[in-house]
Design an enzyme around this catalytic site. Structure first.
Site, PDB file in Angstrom:
ATOM      1  CG  LEU A 292      -1.852  -1.251   1.316  1.00 43.30           C
ATOM      2  CD1 LEU A 292      -2.765  -1.119   2.535  1.00 43.30           C
ATOM      3  CD2 LEU A 292      -2.686  -1.431   0.052  1.00 43.30           C
ATOM      4  CG  ASP A 293       3.092   4.340  -3.150  1.00 39.72           C
ATOM      5  OD1 ASP A 293       4.287   4.268  -2.821  1.00 39.72           O
ATOM      6  OD2 ASP A 293       2.576   5.342  -3.676  1.00 39.72           O
TER       7      ASP A 293
END
Length: 559
Positions: A232-233
């Site tokens: 999850l950037d």
């Protein structure tokens, strides 16, 4: 006991209220049903183990002339030169994009034709587990969603955050120096949109449940397409709340719990890793209670602490910090890394390394050809955000010590992430012993390009076949440690860890134990020999240990 459906509804209610939760619960459950009926659905989730190690690479990091699909080239290269020394490949965003080397996505579900297609990704997945990025905070201004926003068409007119340029945003945390708001021309006139990272990366509006449904759909798509881990950037930024830092808002954690619960209900063996380049205490908050949010979090203090340790030839700060590391649950783990496509983050080092020492470290990085990127403090000042330099060059001043000593020093640094409790993440330029790409910086004007070099397959393999090259020596030494590590149960992410403080300040030392077996890891970070009282112990990395650690030597001793 609450049912899974009830837990999903609770999160939706927290995010949007009761009425909206009632309306959107069936949409989430439909996605869960799609996961359950996919071929990737499984009866059980596998735990991480000592056999897990993750290679971080772009899909086109290795290019071959006249080859149309660089993912095929990468796959062939890994099978030929890396083999099963690593278990998992993190393919950095491989979707069509417009800037930031992949992190401004135009279409979340298409593979960039410049690197290949979904068949190439799935083929790579036959030999390695895969890690995908979910770039959740923003998308490209060239995306269809944003074009529809500019045309003021529903539902996209509410997929992005329309801002009042006169409002007060002084409390908003800024990781960049560029303006927070970007003016755009729509069919209804000029509007301002929220852009945390650049004017080409437009922040998504999670206050709109329809947008959340779109992103959950992408999450499910990646799981079905074979992702074993989803990164999850920049997840900490996704929820904006007026009058706050717009960072780590409670709704962010709720969305992560929702994502994890969906994957579990869909019986997908997919783990979530959060990427939050923030101070350590804030970073580890994404573990949640140990079983409801991230399985892994990036261990962001490790790169600057390791670099500082080798610069000072003194492990005191690293040792004291490592002794405090704990994860909240039996299935959580740190993602231990020293280099990546981004720089060496400084946010996480604050409060651990003295301020004046961080400044000295930044000065030295610049002396060695690197750069410093800054963040806006919101009060007219700026401070260092990350160091941009290849890790091999960050450690070594060219010509100061013999090349073989440089290689030993570099491999000793990498041994830290292979020894510590957690899962090692290895950047491709570290695995291959590459150096600063100064031409890349000159070409793009972007400091991060210094460690994002694209490699020519023929030139690279020629160097690897020449056993005397730095590349060949680093890869050989790295593979040796990886191969030993994956056969040693004491290196399980869940094996015990005791950091040893009284060995010698020049030696980073810890014990790893499981089922009555113990390994003592010793890493000499100095250019001098160190006498150690483990004489006669078997060294997994060599012959019987004679009680002396050579400069930059690593020893994994049976005790």
């Amino acid at each position: 006991m609450k049912t899974d459906d009830h837990l999903i509804k609770e999160e939706l209610t927290f995010l949007y209220g009761t009425e909206t939760a009632e309306a959107y619960l069936p949409k989430v459950l439909e996605k869960v049903s799609r996961l359950r009926t996919s071929q990737k659905s499984t009866s059980g989730r596998k735990r991480l183990s000592e056999k897990d190690s993750i290679l971080i690479t772009y899909g086109d990091n290795i290019r071959k002339r006249h080859a149309s699909h660089s993912l095929v080239t990468l796959h062939h290269f890994l099978c030929t030169y890396v083999g099963n020394s690593i278990s998992t490949v993190h393919i950095l965003p491989f979707f069509p994009y417009t800037s930031d080397d992949g992190f401004s996505i135009v279409d979340y579900k298409e593979v960039d034709p410049k690197v290949g297609n979904w068949q190439d990704v799935e083929s790579l997945g036959q030999d390695y587990k895969l890690m995908f990025d979910l770039v959740a905070n923003h998308c490209s201004r060239s995306s269809r969603w944003f074009k529809e926003y500019l045309a003021c068409r529903r539902p996209y007119s509410n997929y992005f955050i329309t801002c009042d340029p006169e409002a007060d945003y002084c409390k908003v945390f800024r990781p960049r120096l560029q303006p927070l708001l970007t003016p755009v021309d729509t069919t209804e006139g000029k509007k301002y949109v929220w852009t945390t990272f650049s004017s080409d990366q437009i922040d998504l509006n999670y206050a709109n449940p329809d947008l959340l449904m779109e992103i959950l759909d992408v999450l499910c798509f990646y799981a079905i397409k074979g992702a074993s881990i989803i990164r999850l950037d920049a997840i900490a930024f996704i929820w904006k709340q007026a009058g706050t830092r717009c960072l780590h808002q409670p709704q962010v954690y709720s969305i992560i719990r929702l994502m994890r619960k969906m994957l579990e209900m869909g019986k997908m063996d997919v783990k979530i890793i959060t990427e939050t380049n923030v101070p350590h205490k804030e970073n580890i908050s994404y573990f949640g209670n140990g079983s409801d949010e991230a399985t892994m979090v990036y261990n962001f203090p490790l790169p600057p602490l390791t670099l500082y340790t080798f610069m000072r030839q003194d492990t005191t700060i690293l040792t004291n910090w490592a002794a405090t590391l704990e994860t909240p649950g039996p299935d959580t783990a740190f993602f231990n890394f020293l280099a990546s496509h981004d720089g060496i983050g400084l946010m996480s080092a604050r409060g651990i390394i003295p301020k004046e020492e961080i400044v000295l470290m930044a000065d030295r990085v610049q002396e060695q050809g690197g750069h410093v990127s800054f963040k806006d403090n919101g009060n007219g000042t700026k401070s260092g955000y990350e160091l941009n330099i290849n890790f091999f060059d960050a450690l070594n001043i060219a010509g100061k010590i013999p090349e073989d000593a440089e290689i030993c020093r570099f491999l000793a640094s990498q041994a830290i992430i292979l020894s510590l409790k957690g899962v090692p993440g290895i950047y491709i330029h570290s695995l291959l012993g590459n150096r600063n790409d100064t031409e890349g910086v000159q070409s793009t004007g972007c400091y991060r390009s210094i460690n994002r070099e694209k490699l020519d397959y023929d030139s690279l393999t020629q160097k690897l076949q020449d056993g005397s090259s730095i590349n060949a020596k680093v890869l050989k030494g790295y593979r040796k440690m990886l191969d030993i590590r994956k056969e040693e149960p004491c290196f399980s992410p869940y094996a015990g860890q005791q950091v040893l403080k009284d060995i010698d300040k020049r030696v980073f030392a810890l014990e790893r134990s499981i089922n009555g077996r113990t390994i003592c890891c010793l890493i000499n970070v100095s250019s001098t020999e160190v006498q150690i009282g483990y004489k006669g112990k078997r060294n997994l990395l060599g012959s019987v240990f004679q009680g002396v650690l050579a400069p930059y030597q690593v020893a994994w001793l049976e005790v």
